[in-house]
Design an enzyme around this catalytic site. Structure first.
Site, short mmCIF file in Angstrom:
data_model
loop_
_atom_site.label_atom_id
_atom_site.label_comp_id
_atom_site.label_asym_id
_atom_site.label_seq_id
_atom_site.Cartn_x
_atom_site.Cartn_y
_atom_site.Cartn_z
N ASN A 134 0.85 -1.19 0.00
CA ASN A 134 0.00 0.00 0.00
C ASN A 134 0.89 1.24 0.00
O ASN A 134 1.49 1.56 1.02
CB ASN A 134 -0.89 -0.03 1.25
CG ASN A 134 -1.73 1.23 1.39
OD1 ASN A 134 -1.85 2.01 0.45
ND2 ASN A 134 -2.31 1.42 2.57
N GLU B 17 -5.23 -5.25 10.61
CA GLU B 17 -4.26 -4.18 10.79
C GLU B 17 -4.56 -3.40 12.07
O GLU B 17 -5.39 -2.47 12.05
CB GLU B 17 -4.32 -3.22 9.61
CG GLU B 17 -4.01 -3.85 8.28
CD GLU B 17 -3.47 -2.82 7.30
OE1 GLU B 17 -2.33 -2.97 6.89
OE2 GLU B 17 -4.17 -1.86 6.99
N GLY C 220 2.29 2.24 10.68
CA GLY C 220 3.20 3.38 10.50
C GLY C 220 3.88 3.83 11.77
O GLY C 220 4.46 4.91 11.82
N LYS D 274 -0.04 4.22 -0.23
CA LYS D 274 -0.76 5.37 0.34
C LYS D 274 -0.60 6.58 -0.59
O LYS D 274 -0.52 6.41 -1.79
CB LYS D 274 -0.30 5.66 1.76
CG LYS D 274 -0.19 4.41 2.62
CD LYS D 274 -0.06 4.72 4.07
CE LYS D 274 0.25 3.45 4.82
NZ LYS D 274 0.01 3.56 6.23
N SER E 284 3.47 -2.08 10.38
CA SER E 284 4.92 -2.00 10.58
C SER E 284 5.65 -3.30 10.24
O SER E 284 6.63 -3.65 10.91
CB SER E 284 5.24 -1.55 12.02
OG SER E 284 4.73 -0.25 12.23
N HIS F 296 -9.49 0.62 4.80
CA HIS F 296 -8.23 0.92 5.49
C HIS F 296 -8.53 1.87 6.65
O HIS F 296 -9.37 2.76 6.54
CB HIS F 296 -7.23 1.54 4.51
CG HIS F 296 -5.85 1.59 5.07
ND1 HIS F 296 -5.47 2.54 5.99
CD2 HIS F 296 -4.77 0.79 4.88
CE1 HIS F 296 -4.20 2.32 6.32
NE2 HIS F 296 -3.77 1.26 5.67
N GLU G 150 -7.02 4.34 7.74
CA GLU G 150 -6.86 5.77 7.44
C GLU G 150 -8.13 6.33 6.80
O GLU G 150 -8.46 7.50 6.98
CB GLU G 150 -5.61 5.98 6.56
CG GLU G 150 -4.34 5.83 7.39
CD GLU G 150 -3.14 5.30 6.63
OE1 GLU G 150 -3.12 5.35 5.40
OE2 GLU G 150 -2.22 4.81 7.31
C1 PEP Z 1 -0.79 -0.01 5.87
O1 PEP Z 1 -0.86 1.14 5.47
O2 PEP Z 1 -1.66 -0.79 5.53
C2 PEP Z 1 0.33 -0.39 6.74
C3 PEP Z 1 0.30 -1.57 7.28
O3 PEP Z 1 1.33 0.53 6.91
P1 PEP Z 1 2.78 0.27 7.58
O4 PEP Z 1 3.33 -1.02 7.02
O5 PEP Z 1 3.61 1.45 7.19
O6 PEP Z 1 2.58 0.17 9.07
#
Ligand code: PEP
Length: 248
Positions: free
Chosen positions: A10, A164, A170, A12, A210, A94, A96
């Site tokens: 992703n 997630e 992040g 983003k 992460s 997601h 976000e």
């Molecule tokens: C994501 O945006 O789905 C995600 C898992 O981000 P990150 O790996 O940066 O934590």
């Protein structure tokens, strides 16, 4: 049948023409485990560019899609438009979008139904906040997010569930393998009870939050972790190490 390992990237709202071309070129040349299904999700502006340059065998996902077929919906993209552009997957739900853009469980469910009905795959994200985890509500939150989708969608064969935890996205704070496995097992149990035994057996449940080249192997060793959704690290060469997490 064993579930095929699945790794999504992703991007983003990151990248530009030059950097996305360079990520794609790196992926095209990489020694990636052929047993891993790989899907990358660039910003919508770069979907076609990505599809044009990416080798076959790696699929491209939108980061979002709308639930209506066409019409006066400024700023939105339809499932048919994705299909027309050979974009075969979309992320939905997601955190976000749930948090920043206030998308409700019901709206995510409607968009998931539109995507599945229109014939594209969905990486369906779910996850709890730190506050919810500390209140011991993780399973309740995650299964209620999924239950909203189960109301609208009966066929889960084109859904990959991405667990997630919001506190891990992040932040560099990855869930331990045991913490992730516990939730993945609960999701699998819920799939059996609420969707059916085939969905319980076959649905990939991937972890996001992460994930890096350093922690992916341990996570990938868990029985119910069928892959990853990767944010930050998907923009780096180390993404290939994550794709290869199950290779020796
Ligand atoms: C994501 O945006 O789905 C995600 C898992 O981000 P990150 O790996 O940066 O934590």
């Amino acid at each position: 049948m064993p579930r095929q390992f699945f790794v999504g990237g992703n991007f983003k709202m990151n990248g530009n023409i030059e950097t996305i071309k360079s990520i794609v070129a790196h992926l095209n040349d990489a020694k990636a485990d052929p047993n891993t299904e790989v899907v990358i999700a660039p910003p919508s502006l770069y979907l076609l560019l990505t599809r044009e340059h990416l080798r076959s065998g790696i699929e491209v996902a939108a980061q979002n899609v709308f639930d209506r077929p066409n019409g006066a919906f400024t700023g939105e993209i339809s499932v048919a438009q994705l299909k027309d552009s050979n974009i075969t997957w979309t992320l939905l739900g997601h955190s976000e979008r749930r948090v920043v853009l206030q998308e409700s469980d019901a709206f995510v469910a409607k968009k998931t139904a539109a995507a599945i009905d229109g014939g594209i795959g969905v990486i369906l994200c779910c996850g709890e906040t730190l506050e919810q985890r500390e209140a011991d509500k993780t399973i309740e939150i995650v299964t209620s997010q999924l239950a909203a989708v189960a109301k609208e969608v009966k066929d889960w064969s084109k859904i990959v569930v991405a667990y997630e935890p919001i506190w891990a996205i992040g932040t560099g704070k990855v869930a331990t393998a045991a913490q992730a496995q516990e939730v993945h097992a609960a999701i699998r149990k819920w799939l059996g009870e609420s969707v059916g035994s085939e969905a319980q057996e076959a649905t990939r449940v991937i972890y996001g939050g992460s994930v890096s080249e350093k922690n992916c192997k341990e996570l990938a060793g868990e029985k119910d972790i069928d892959g990853f959704l990767v944010g930050g690290a998907s923009l780096k060469p180390a993404f290939v190490d994550i794709i290869n997490a199950r290779s020796s």
